[in-house]
Design an enzyme around this catalytic site. Structure first.
Site, PDB file in Angstrom:
ATOM      1  N   HIS A  66     -13.296  41.244 -18.571  1.00 58.08           N
ATOM      2  CA  HIS A  66     -12.056  40.970 -17.835  1.00 58.08           C
ATOM      3  C   HIS A  66     -12.449  40.239 -16.545  1.00 58.08           C
ATOM      4  CE1 HIS A  66     -11.247  45.001 -19.712  1.00 58.08           C
ATOM      5  NE2 HIS A  66      -9.987  44.651 -19.782  1.00 58.08           N
ATOM      6  N   ASP A  80     -13.926  42.539 -13.858  1.00 61.77           N
ATOM      7  CA  ASP A  80     -15.259  43.128 -14.118  1.00 61.77           C
ATOM      8  C   ASP A  80     -16.358  42.277 -13.508  1.00 61.77           C
ATOM      9  OD1 ASP A  80     -13.807  44.730 -15.890  1.00 61.77           O
ATOM     10  OD2 ASP A  80     -14.327  43.492 -17.629  1.00 61.77           O
ATOM     11  N   GLU A 135      -8.611  49.045 -32.021  1.00 66.08           N
ATOM     12  CA  GLU A 135      -9.608  49.951 -31.438  1.00 66.08           C
ATOM     13  C   GLU A 135      -9.538  51.308 -32.129  1.00 66.08           C
ATOM     14  OE1 GLU A 135     -10.224  49.770 -27.251  1.00 66.08           O
ATOM     15  OE2 GLU A 135     -10.527  51.934 -27.076  1.00 66.08           O
TER      16      GLU A 135
END
Ligand code: XUL
Ligand code: CO
Length: 433
Positions: free
Chosen positions: A99, A102, A266
């Site tokens: 991201h 980050d 996920e």
């Protein structure tokens, strides 16, 4: 070179009988499984947020990790990038994901945050050219900063919609520049805390418009990667709009985007939605939207999104079985959206967590391939539906209730059930996992 991973060797395949800790026992990148190298099947990615940016907090306590790059300057971000690429090298990871927040410090303004991202993007580009991994996907963090407290695209304040759209543009630019193979949208706070203050219809309209703009921008800049939505049912909001694969597909259809956007599924999110991982994968495959996976697991007692590293071979085998049945990954891959436990303080914990997870996935993949090559599961599935191969069954689907009723009467139909053979099939699967 930093000294963060000092003394930790490059992880290489040494076979199942190896006795050392810092090895792969099952992940052998060059081994061919069903006609494809294992590395090209699994397409492992390491995520920047959990491995390099997460401080180790939980709802009852804050930071436990004391990383030398935890600060908010560009120098910290550069040190973090150096450590990140050393970690990718030690693990032989072919991909990474990030991201914006980050990898770069927040600037004093949108413009400064963008400049910081661009500077780090250039550093990544150099490191990638020098033999570093490729970018599986980029994404924008539209949920951590307080400005996104009430959502991004679904925020009641149009200025937050604008800020979010502009942020996604900068993250798509970075992803495009780095040759990213996908761009992910996880709806961080796209949902609600209470219906009492929420205009649900309006928020969904705005989310659809936002996604359409993302797709238009992809085509405008010539980004060839896949746009992926990552479903999740709850957390952080009480209700997330991208609840599960079925909900996302309905949303895509409503906005005419089902051919443009796929899903990033996920493991932990599937379980939170009350499904199994393989259910979500099989459904996405059958709808033609299976894109990529975030691999992890949740704690079954804790019941929340704990993002453990995966360690259950039978579960993973069933997941990769669905991926292989669908023809394997195209632009997608296996991103470890998994974090260390907060007591795992050492640099070696980061490496061993990934090495073990890569081994578990390799075992799951090999088991899945063996089940497919064996063919008995698929043969049993086909046999169960064999009646539908007959021309009269196919013709029935072109008829109507009158014609079908006439046929039932003419043939004096009295269907007799037969065994679905579930235990026999479960026994068969257990021979492989
Ligand atoms: C949150 C989650 C995110 C996305 C990327 O549960 O899975 O890390 O994968 O924003
Ligand atoms: Co995820």
């Amino acid at each position: 070179m930093t000294d963060f991973f000092a003394g930790i060797p490059q992880i290489t395949y040494q076979g199942p009988d190896a006795t050392e800790d810092f090895v792969f026992r099952h992940y052998n990148p060059d081994e061919v499984v069903m006609g494809r190298r294992m590395e090209d099947h699994l397409r492992f990615a390491i995520c920047y947020w959990h491995s390099l940016a997460w401080p180790g907090g939980d709802p009852f306590g804050g930071q436990t990790f004391l990383r030398p790059w935890f600060g908010d300057t560009m120098a910290d971000a550069k040190l973090k990038a150096d450590v990140a690429f050393e970690m990718f090298r030690i693990l032989g990871a072919p991909y990474f994901c990030f991201h914006d927040v980050d990898v770069r410090p927040e600037g004093a303004s949108f413009a400064e945050s963008t400049r910081n991202l661009e500077e780090i993007t250039d550093i990544f580009a150099e490191k990638m050219q020098a033999g570093g991994p490729k970018l599986l996907w980029g994404t924008a963090n539209l949920f951590s900063n307080r400005r996104f407290m009430a959502g991004a695209a679904t925020n009641p304040d149009p200025d937050v919609f604008a800020y979010s759209a502009a942020t996604v543009k900068t993250c798509m630019d970075a992803t495009y520049k780095l040759g990213g193979e996908n761009y992910v949208l996880w709806g961080g706070r796209e949902g609600y805390e209470t219906l009492l203050n929420t205009d649900l219809g309006r928020e969904l309209d705005h989310m659809g418009r936002f996604l359409s703009m993302v797709v238009d921008y992809k085509h405008k800049i010539g980004f060839k990667g896949t746009i992926l939505i990552e479903p999740k049912p709850q957390e952080p909001t009480k209700h997330q709009y991208d609840y599960d694969v079925a909900t996302v597909f309905g949303f895509l259809q409503r906005f005419g985007l089902e051919k443009e956007v796929k899903v990033n599924i996920e493991q932990g999110h599937a379980i939170l939605a009350g499904h199994s991982f393989e259910h979500e994968l099989a459904l996405a495959a059958s709808l033609g939207v299976l894109g990529s996976i975030d691999m992890n697991r949740n704690d079954y007692q804790c019941g929340w999104d704990t993002d453990h590293f995966p360690n259950n071979v039978p579960e993973i085998a069933l997941a990769y079985y669905e991926v292989l049945r669908a023809g394997g990954f195209d632009t997608g891959g296996t991103n470890f959206d998994a974090k260390l436990r907060r007591q795992s303080l050492d640099a070696e914990d980061l490496i061993l967590a990934h090495a073990g997870a890569m081994d578990v996935c390799a075992r799951g993949l090999k088991a899945a391939a063996a089940m497919l090559e064996d063919g008995r599961l698929e043969a049993a599935r086909q046999a169960r539906y064999a009646g539908w191969d007959k021309p009269e069954a196919k013709a029935m689907l072109q008829g109507d209730l009158d014609s079908i009723t006439a046929d039932v009467l003419a043939r004096g139909l009295d269907p007799q059930p037969c065994s679905a053979k579930q235990e026999r099939l479960e026994n068969l699967v257990n021979r492989f996992v």
